[in-house]
Design an enzyme around this catalytic site. Structure first.
Site, PDB file in Angstrom:
ATOM      1  N   ASP A 179       0.796  -1.342  -0.054  1.00 33.60           N
ATOM      2  CA  ASP A 179      -0.145   0.100   0.152  1.00 33.60           C
ATOM      3  C   ASP A 179       1.091   1.109  -0.128  1.00 33.60           C
ATOM      4  O   ASP A 179       1.742   1.393   0.958  1.00 33.60           O
ATOM      5  CB  ASP A 179      -0.783  -0.257   1.363  1.00 33.60           C
ATOM      6  CG  ASP A 179      -1.890   1.179   1.214  1.00 33.60           C
ATOM      7  OD1 ASP A 179      -1.516   2.472   0.932  1.00 33.60           O
ATOM      8  OD2 ASP A 179      -2.866   0.881   1.537  1.00 33.60           O
ATOM      9  N   HIS A 180       1.276   1.758  -1.024  1.00 37.15           N
ATOM     10  CA  HIS A 180       2.297   2.751  -1.381  1.00 37.15           C
ATOM     11  C   HIS A 180       2.216   3.931  -0.271  1.00 37.15           C
ATOM     12  O   HIS A 180       2.845   4.641   0.054  1.00 37.15           O
ATOM     13  CB  HIS A 180       2.403   3.259  -2.620  1.00 37.15           C
ATOM     14  CG  HIS A 180       1.554   4.273  -3.138  1.00 37.15           C
ATOM     15  ND1 HIS A 180       0.381   3.879  -3.675  1.00 37.15           N
ATOM     16  CD2 HIS A 180       1.614   5.431  -3.218  1.00 37.15           C
ATOM     17  CE1 HIS A 180      -0.380   4.929  -4.227  1.00 37.15           C
ATOM     18  NE2 HIS A 180       0.345   5.999  -3.949  1.00 37.15           N
ATOM     19  N   HIS A 242      -5.719   2.637   1.127  1.00 37.15           N
ATOM     20  CA  HIS A 242      -5.149   3.957   1.607  1.00 37.15           C
ATOM     21  C   HIS A 242      -5.857   4.817   2.582  1.00 37.15           C
ATOM     22  O   HIS A 242      -5.318   4.975   3.678  1.00 37.15           O
ATOM     23  CB  HIS A 242      -4.672   4.890   0.412  1.00 37.15           C
ATOM     24  CG  HIS A 242      -4.010   4.493  -0.818  1.00 37.15           C
ATOM     25  ND1 HIS A 242      -3.357   3.563  -0.834  1.00 37.15           N
ATOM     26  CD2 HIS A 242      -4.426   4.785  -2.188  1.00 37.15           C
ATOM     27  CE1 HIS A 242      -2.746   3.005  -2.109  1.00 37.15           C
ATOM     28  NE2 HIS A 242      -3.536   3.850  -2.998  1.00 37.15           N
TER      29      HIS A 242
HETATM   30  C1  BG6 Z   1      -3.365   4.591  -6.398  1.00 39.78           C
HETATM   31  C2  BG6 Z   1      -4.664   4.749  -7.188  1.00 39.78           C
HETATM   32  O1  BG6 Z   1      -3.245   3.513  -5.618  1.00 39.78           O
HETATM   33  O2  BG6 Z   1      -3.262   5.679  -5.617  1.00 39.78           O
HETATM   34  C3  BG6 Z   1      -4.782   5.802  -8.105  1.00 39.78           C
HETATM   35  O3  BG6 Z   1      -4.823   3.466  -8.123  1.00 39.78           O
HETATM   36  C4  BG6 Z   1      -4.470   7.068  -7.407  1.00 39.78           C
HETATM   37  O4  BG6 Z   1      -6.114   6.023  -9.029  1.00 39.78           O
HETATM   38  C5  BG6 Z   1      -3.182   6.966  -6.444  1.00 39.78           C
HETATM   39  O5  BG6 Z   1      -4.241   8.054  -8.241  1.00 39.78           O
HETATM   40  C6  BG6 Z   1      -2.806   8.136  -5.637  1.00 39.78           C
HETATM   41  O6  BG6 Z   1      -1.675   8.230  -5.088  1.00 39.78           O
HETATM   42  P1  BG6 Z   1      -0.890   9.423  -4.771  1.00 39.78           P
HETATM   43  O7  BG6 Z   1       0.291   8.711  -4.306  1.00 39.78           O
HETATM   44  O8  BG6 Z   1      -0.536  10.034  -5.921  1.00 39.78           O
HETATM   45  O9  BG6 Z   1      -1.761  10.141  -3.769  1.00 39.78           O
END
Ligand code: BG6
Length: 499
Positions: A179-180, A242
């Site tokens: 989960d980045h 997230h």
């Molecule tokens: C991803 C989603 O997990 O997170 C995308 O699949 C989204 O749709 C992205 O744009 C958002 O990540 P960040 O780090 O730009 O907030």
């Protein structure tokens, strides 16, 4: 178990010609390499396309050309990359891969440590994991770890099915579900802010906190991902992972130790305490939106239904706002409001902790109420913390005026950079799974999200599109808070002052 020595491993990247590998994985590995954080390592890039290792190395070079590093570094780095053209369903292809892996193991002295990184379409996750086992790529004397990208299933039952498949080849502690958001600096900081400061934890409960707001807004639309997004929507794309992860970190009890198991088990307890909303009552707690046409930065943009690969009558939500209730002693009665959406006014992720009003207002600011204290955690693009206080208005006798204490943590690379991936890859190489999601968290999050999507799928939203591109979502998202006597704190007013 975290190792203190520099990690040594063979990294097998499935989907090595894809976007994720190019934008995140190669730059992250390169950053780790130039910072001298890696021991001996080699990479096998795996994809369907026919490429020579030299051509593949050129692709890798291209993806890291803008990063710091010497020419010598660069050559040494890319020389460790090898390419294997692969058919994910064919055992003979795995046999050839196994041969290459063994050869690189001995060439680079990698102690048979292997990381299998699945950076590709999720429909193949299960098949690959099963083949890795049946074709003996996981028969190693060192460690074997599986890194798996989202989406982890489409709902609880598909996630369960996928989990059963990957568990045939890997034990739970060998599975690193990305989960980045958990790799973001300020998301990791939530724990430290809470548990390393004596001033917050005593106030971190329903006695002193009136509500918590978590906003993650994007200006981008669905871009080229219409096919995926049509089936996912904002609920599955952002909330299931997230948003719920951030809520879990905000709401969890202090772990007795900062170990992976203790932290995860506290997060699991939060997810278990989430109130489930049945049928009709969902309307009082969750709002969905879909963007229509609009303008952002003076550019006219199409509505969601006009995007490529999107049904012109699509019922998919591109925005979700929700009120989560955590039914435990600490949080009884405190709403956690979340909202996330595409094509909103600005790209921003912020958490606002609103403290309760003081019991009696002695200080009037031109007849206005004294502002509540807010603790704002700026996740991105700015990184920092702001504490909103009231202080004496200079020159006046008793009037109070809002003031801010700010700590700005300058983001190294800006938004959605390899930064988060760099940390997560390093954690995985070291064997630290704390910032990855455990199956129990995944399962509970899906169960929660499924109960919402079941209602939404039966009940088509008639008002779509219901927000203009470039706005902060549908009006109903504001009403959600107004009913409780609150309002969303405007994210653009909360900016952290640069130190
Ligand atoms: C991803 C989603 O997990 O997170 C995308 O699949 C989204 O749709 C992205 O744009 C958002 O990540 P960040 O780090 O730009 O907030």
């Amino acid at each position: 178990m975290t190792q203190n020595t520099k990690p040594t491993a063979l990294v097998l990247i499935f989907g090595a010609t894809g976007d994720l590998a190019k934008r995140k994985l190669f730059p992250s590995l390169y950053n780790l390499f130039t910072k001298d954080k890696l021991g001996s390592f080699a990479v096998i890039g795996i994809a369907r396309r026919t490429l020579t290792s030299d051509e593949f190395r050129e692709n890798v070079k291209d993806s890291i050309k803008d990063l710091n590093g010497t020419d010598e570094n660069l050559e040494d780095f890319v020389s460790r990359f090898h390419y294997h053209s692969h058919d994910v369903t064919d055992s003979s292809s795995y046999a050839a891969l196994k041969k290459l892996a063994s050869q690189l193991d001995s060439q680079y002295h990698l102690n048979e440590n292997r990381i299998f990184y699945l950076a590709m379409a999720p429909e193949f996750f299960g098949t690959i994991a099963e083949h890795l086992k049946s074709d003996h790529l996981t028969d190693v004397s060192g460690f074997k770890r599986l890194v798996i990208e989202k989406p982890f299933g489409h709902d609880l039952s598909s996630a369960q099915h996928l989990n059963n498949q990957i568990r045939t080849a890997f034990a739970e502690e060998e599975i690193y579900r990305i989960d980045h958001y958990l790799g973001k600096e300020m998301v990791q900081n939530i724990e430290v802010i809470r548990f390393a400061n004596a001033i917050y934890e005593p106030l971190w409960n329903n006695r002193y906190i009136s509500n918590i707001q978590v906003t993650s807004s994007e200006t981008l639309g669905v871009e080229e991902r219409g096919r995926y997004y049509e089936k996912s929507g904002a609920l599955r794309d952002m909330v299931q992972n997230h948003m719920l992860q951030m809520v879990a970190l905000l709401a969890m009890e202090p772990p007795i130790r900062l170990t992976t198991e203790e932290i995860r088990s506290e997060k699991v307890r939060v997810l278990r305490a989430l109130r489930d909303f049945k049928g009709e009552e969902l309307k009082d707690y969750f709002v969905r939106g879909q963007y229509g046409k609009g303008t952002i930065d003076q550019t006219d943009l199409p509505g969601y239904r006009e995007e490529t690969m999107v049904d012109p009558e699509s019922n998919t939500e591109t925005f979700v706002a929700g009120k989560l209730m955590i039914d435990n002693f600490r949080w009884a009665g405190v709403p956690f409001y979340i909202r996330t959406g595409k094509r909103m006014q600005e790209k921003s992720t912020k958490i606002v902790i609103q403290f309760k009003d003081i019991p009696m207002n002695l200080y009037y600011e031109t007849e206005k109420k004294v502002s509540p204290n807010l603790l704002v955690i700026h996740i991105q693009p700015e990184e920092g913390i702001t504490l909103h206080l009231n202080a004496k208005k200079s020159g006046q006798q008793t009037e109070a005026t809002p003031t801010k204490l700010s700590y700005a943590n300058k983001g190294v690379n800006g938004i959605n950079t390899p930064e988060a991936y760099e940390k997560l890859l390093f954690d995985c190489l070291r064997g630290d799974a704390t910032n990855f999601t455990h199956w129990d968290e995944v399962a509970l999050s899906w169960a929660f999200v499924d109960s919402i999507s079941e209602v939404w799928e039966k009940d088509k939203e008639q008002s779509f599109p219901n927000y203009v591109s470039g706005s902060m979502g549908p009006d109903a998202a504001d009403t959600l808070l107004e009913k409780d006597g609150f309002h969303w704190w405007p994210i653009s007013d909360l900016d952290v002052e640069q130190c």
